[in-house]
Design a protein around this motif. Sequence first.
Motif, short mmCIF file in Angstrom:
data_model
loop_
_atom_site.label_atom_id
_atom_site.label_comp_id
_atom_site.label_asym_id
_atom_site.label_seq_id
_atom_site.Cartn_x
_atom_site.Cartn_y
_atom_site.Cartn_z
N HIS A 232 0.89 -1.16 0.00
CA HIS A 232 0.00 0.00 0.00
C HIS A 232 0.93 1.21 0.00
N MET A 233 1.08 1.85 -1.14
CA MET A 233 2.18 2.78 -1.32
C MET A 233 1.79 4.25 -1.14
N HIS A 234 2.79 5.02 -0.73
CA HIS A 234 2.70 6.48 -0.67
C HIS A 234 3.41 7.00 -1.92
N ILE A 235 2.67 7.72 -2.75
CA ILE A 235 3.15 8.08 -4.10
C ILE A 235 3.07 9.58 -4.30
N ARG A 236 4.11 10.12 -4.94
CA ARG A 236 4.11 11.55 -5.29
C ARG A 236 4.02 11.71 -6.81
N PHE A 237 3.17 12.62 -7.26
CA PHE A 237 3.05 12.98 -8.67
C PHE A 237 3.62 14.38 -8.86
N THR A 238 4.61 14.51 -9.73
CA THR A 238 5.20 15.81 -10.02
C THR A 238 5.14 16.08 -11.51
N ASP A 239 4.26 16.99 -11.91
CA ASP A 239 4.08 17.35 -13.32
C ASP A 239 3.90 16.11 -14.20
N VAL A 240 3.05 15.22 -13.75
CA VAL A 240 2.77 13.99 -14.50
C VAL A 240 1.79 14.31 -15.62
N ARG A 241 2.21 14.10 -16.85
CA ARG A 241 1.38 14.44 -18.01
C ARG A 241 0.68 13.18 -18.52
N VAL A 242 -0.64 13.31 -18.66
CA VAL A 242 -1.47 12.20 -19.11
C VAL A 242 -2.36 12.70 -20.25
N PRO A 243 -2.50 11.93 -21.34
CA PRO A 243 -3.37 12.37 -22.43
C PRO A 243 -4.78 12.69 -21.93
N ALA A 244 -5.37 13.76 -22.47
CA ALA A 244 -6.69 14.19 -22.04
C ALA A 244 -7.74 13.10 -22.26
N GLU A 245 -7.52 12.23 -23.23
CA GLU A 245 -8.47 11.15 -23.51
C GLU A 245 -8.53 10.12 -22.39
N ASN A 246 -7.57 10.20 -21.43
CA ASN A 246 -7.55 9.24 -20.32
C ASN A 246 -8.54 9.56 -19.21
N ILE A 247 -9.19 10.73 -19.29
CA ILE A 247 -10.17 11.05 -18.25
C ILE A 247 -11.43 10.22 -18.50
N LEU A 248 -12.01 9.72 -17.42
CA LEU A 248 -13.16 8.83 -17.53
C LEU A 248 -14.47 9.62 -17.52
N LEU A 249 -15.23 9.53 -18.57
CA LEU A 249 -16.54 10.15 -18.76
C LEU A 249 -16.50 11.67 -18.90
N GLY A 250 -15.38 12.31 -18.56
CA GLY A 250 -15.29 13.76 -18.62
C GLY A 250 -15.12 14.35 -17.23
N GLU A 251 -14.80 15.64 -17.18
CA GLU A 251 -14.56 16.31 -15.90
C GLU A 251 -15.82 16.34 -15.04
N GLY A 252 -15.61 16.19 -13.74
CA GLY A 252 -16.70 16.30 -12.78
C GLY A 252 -17.51 15.04 -12.56
N ARG A 253 -17.08 13.93 -13.17
CA ARG A 253 -17.87 12.70 -13.07
C ARG A 253 -17.27 11.71 -12.05
N GLY A 254 -16.30 12.17 -11.26
CA GLY A 254 -15.58 11.28 -10.35
C GLY A 254 -16.46 10.60 -9.34
N PHE A 255 -17.41 11.34 -8.74
CA PHE A 255 -18.26 10.75 -7.71
C PHE A 255 -19.22 9.73 -8.31
N GLU A 256 -19.70 10.01 -9.47
CA GLU A 256 -20.58 9.07 -10.15
C GLU A 256 -19.87 7.73 -10.37
N ILE A 257 -18.62 7.81 -10.82
CA ILE A 257 -17.83 6.59 -11.05
C ILE A 257 -17.49 5.91 -9.73
N ALA A 258 -17.12 6.71 -8.73
CA ALA A 258 -16.73 6.16 -7.43
C ALA A 258 -17.86 5.35 -6.81
#
Length: 411
Positions: A232-258
Amino acid sequence: MNMSFVLREENRALLERVRDMIRNEIMPLEEEYQAEINKGDRWQYTERQAEILEGLKAKAKAAGLWNFWLTDSDKGFGLTTVEYAYFAEEMGKTPLGAEVFNCSAPDTGNMEVFERYGTEKMKEQWLKPLLAGEIRSAYLMTEPDVASSDATNISMSCVRDGDDYVLNGEKWWSSGAGDPRCKVYIVMVKTGGDDLPKHKRQSMIVVPADTPGIEILRPMEVYGHDDAPHGHMHIRFTDVRVPAENILLGEGRGFEIAQGRLGPGRIHHCMRAIGQAEMALEQMCKRALQREAFGKKLAQLGANFDIIAECRMEIEMARLLCLKAAWYMDQGDARAAAPWISQIKVVAPRVALKVIDEAVQMFGGQGVSQDTPLATAWTHVRTLRLADGPDAVHRRQVARAELKKHTQEKI
């Protein structure tokens, strides 16, 4: 209300095959597998470890005993959630059980996310090898600097920059991220400002584990144990670039998916916890009948008859509550199922902890040592009282549902 907890006949035979494999093929290899963890690099699988695990997985897959968790899906067995409960309980009786049958957390929840919300590209790249048991995954939600039991506090920065999103922040208790086979993360991030409704500020994004800028700071320890090689890791993200297509369903949908992800995951954990309680009770009874003190079997000393009886009764009550929650899930109304899931999320770990602790007491000093699986089981189940929401949050949900029956006011 016609509420049934019955297994269909064809699935009874399937469950018996699973039970047989667990007892006769998996459990006999547990001790050897665990002994391999301390050889060499704890975060890599030894040759023997891999041989044991992959060999068992290959046997299960060849026998068609694979991906039971895919309830109501044409990719699995079409089990109901109630039926899956019986399978998960059996798998919970051994630490290797869930992975051997490709029913491990956090992969099951992540696979559900990919299946329900992922693009075709994501399904090909990530879901396909996860369903085949070829890779592992991690789910990154909890953060060290906010009270993550209130997920509206999730604050990892995720900012759009052209065709990418840029992630900055830290996550911890990222289960499975220490596994060398972990190839992909699903990450809860903050994309919206405070001007948006609080449940529209978070999103979920898919991040390949080898993306530049990701740094594993440390494995988190549970009572001094690092749970290698899963971790169970402690992880740091520093300027991690991810393609915009990797977002699931679009912005603001996190709780719905959760909510779609965590409901099944919570109840799966509870099902397995009942299996752990059953194993602890079995070990307790065998010990009570084999060991003697003061000229009598341990079973005949003190209050041990009462202790064993209470453990049996509490397991049965917890199982019935778990099956009832599973039945509500099968009706397809997530809102109606939620209070029942919250109830079992509190009850199942609590009961399992009690039974495991009583078993430890029956074993004496050996019970807290490495010579039985009880100490490790206790640490895992104690952690479960925090995973997927602490007890206090679930009790709050149960109380709110109860109070709403008697008032029109907002609770």
